[in-house]
Design a protein around this motif. Structure first.
Motif, short mmCIF file in Angstrom:
data_model
loop_
_atom_site.label_atom_id
_atom_site.label_comp_id
_atom_site.label_asym_id
_atom_site.label_seq_id
_atom_site.Cartn_x
_atom_site.Cartn_y
_atom_site.Cartn_z
N UNK A 81 0.71 -1.08 0.11
CA UNK A 81 -0.02 0.14 -0.05
C UNK A 81 0.95 1.48 0.27
N UNK A 82 2.09 1.29 0.67
CA UNK A 82 2.75 2.46 0.64
C UNK A 82 3.29 2.91 -0.87
N UNK A 83 3.47 1.63 -1.72
CA UNK A 83 3.85 2.05 -2.98
C UNK A 83 2.71 2.78 -3.83
N UNK A 84 1.71 2.69 -3.36
CA UNK A 84 0.42 3.50 -4.06
C UNK A 84 0.01 2.68 -5.10
N UNK A 85 0.05 1.62 -5.33
CA UNK A 85 -0.24 0.48 -6.40
C UNK A 85 -1.52 0.21 -5.97
N UNK A 86 -2.09 -0.05 -4.61
CA UNK A 86 -3.19 -0.38 -4.05
C UNK A 86 -3.92 0.48 -3.13
N UNK A 87 -4.79 0.70 -2.85
CA UNK A 87 -5.76 1.53 -1.99
C UNK A 87 -6.99 0.89 -1.47
N UNK A 88 -7.21 0.94 -0.16
CA UNK A 88 -8.63 0.34 0.22
C UNK A 88 -9.82 1.00 -0.34
N UNK A 159 -5.08 11.14 0.84
CA UNK A 159 -4.45 10.70 1.99
C UNK A 159 -3.64 9.91 1.90
N UNK A 160 -2.52 9.89 2.18
CA UNK A 160 -1.44 8.90 2.26
C UNK A 160 -2.18 7.59 2.77
N UNK A 161 -1.78 6.24 2.24
CA UNK A 161 -2.31 4.93 2.42
C UNK A 161 -3.90 4.75 2.22
N UNK A 162 -4.75 5.86 1.92
CA UNK A 162 -5.94 5.76 1.77
C UNK A 162 -6.30 6.01 0.02
N UNK A 163 -5.56 7.14 -0.43
CA UNK A 163 -5.99 7.12 -1.82
C UNK A 163 -4.38 7.24 -2.34
#
Length: 288
Positions: A81-88, A159-163
């Motif tokens: 998730x940190x890489x930004x390739x996935x978000x919940x 928001x980091x880790x969210x979007x």
């Protein structure tokens, strides 16, 4: 809402995160009480719209990745998730909401200046860690154009880790909430000398002495607003109504201060005009 009812209009607006979305809506309209009420109506409708939906492929991919690698599950998820390739949350829902709310063409061509605050992004974990010590970037709607403005607004709410962060003019940006939640200094730098600062927390500092020659009015929340991660995504009708009512009451508490300052300035100007007129009426005693 109350500021609009009082007849106050603003020539320039700067915002961070949700403040950028509200600011864009204000700039695209006429600043009237009816326009402010329309914004409140949109927020009330949020209680009936599932904007924060789970991203369809995010959870299955996360689970698959965890079990496919011989690493601790927590470490794998953090990297993923940190890489930004996935978000919940599903980012498409936010984009759809933005399309419904904001006329980016109208914002870019408005007579009012609009500035979006964003944070240069590396990855979510680094953004969170470095955020408080990073310099925010300020993007002018007039310079961006509609499509890039949309990306800037999405970046400001990312928001980091969210979007996921968004690219604007080839650079990746995210929510600047950790770097500059109150971009009034940018408005001051651009020439604003009558500034109304709207706070989401009473812990946010602002020293009026940093605004030499300017009048700064502060609207601070009289009640604590919960900024924990879960509360950030609370879109219940009761929560929305509470925040609208709180903003209305807190603005009302300072409207008197605004009018008092304006009346004093108007009085000083009137006295100055009287003195000039009196001086002009005096006979010319110069020696000839």
């Amino acid at each position: 809402m109350l500021l609009a009812e009082a007849g106050l209009h603003f020539d320039s607006v700067a915002g961070t995160s949700i403040g950028a979305l509200n600011g864009a809506f204000y700039v695209q309209g006429d600043g009237s009480a009816a326009h402010a009420e329309a914004l409140c109506g949109l927020w009330r409708d949020m209680a009936n719209i599932d904007v924060i939906q789970t991203s369809g492929p995010a959870m299955p991919r996360a689970v698959e990745t965890v079990f496919a690698r011989r690493q601790p599950a927590v470490a794998v998820l953090v990297n993923l998730f940190a890489a930004g390739s996935h978000t919940i949350p599903d980012p498409e829902q936010m984009e759809d909401m933005l399309d419904r709310w904001i006329d980016c063409e109208a914002v870019c061509t408005s007579t009012k200046e609009f500035v979006v605050t964003v944070l240069p992004s590396t990855n979510a974990i680094i953004d969170i860690a470095k955020g408080p010590w990073s310099d925010a970037t300020y993007l002018s709607a007039r310079d961006l154009g509609p499509e890039e403005l949309k990306n800037a607004l999405l970046a400001s709410a990312a928001i980091p880790l969210a979007f996921p962060s968004k690219k604007v003019r080839g650079r990746r940006f995210s929510d600047a909430g950790l770097a500059d939640t109150l971009p009034t200094q940018e408005l001051y730098r651009r020439g604003a000398r009558w500034i109304v600062s709207m706070f989401l927390s009473d812990q946010t500092p602002q020293n009026r002495a940093d605004y030499a020659g300017a009048n700064v009015v502060q609207i601070r929340p009289s009640e604590v607003i919960d900024h924990r991660f879960g509360s950030t995504f609370d879109r219940s009708r009761s929560s929305i109504e509470r925040l609208i009512d709180l903003g209305y009451r807190d603005a009302g508490a300072v409207v008197g201060e605004i009018w008092d300052v304006w009346e004093r300035i108007a009085s000083l100007r009137a006295r100055s005009d009287e003195n000039v007129a009196l001086a002009d009426s005096l006979p010319d005693w110069s020696l000839k």
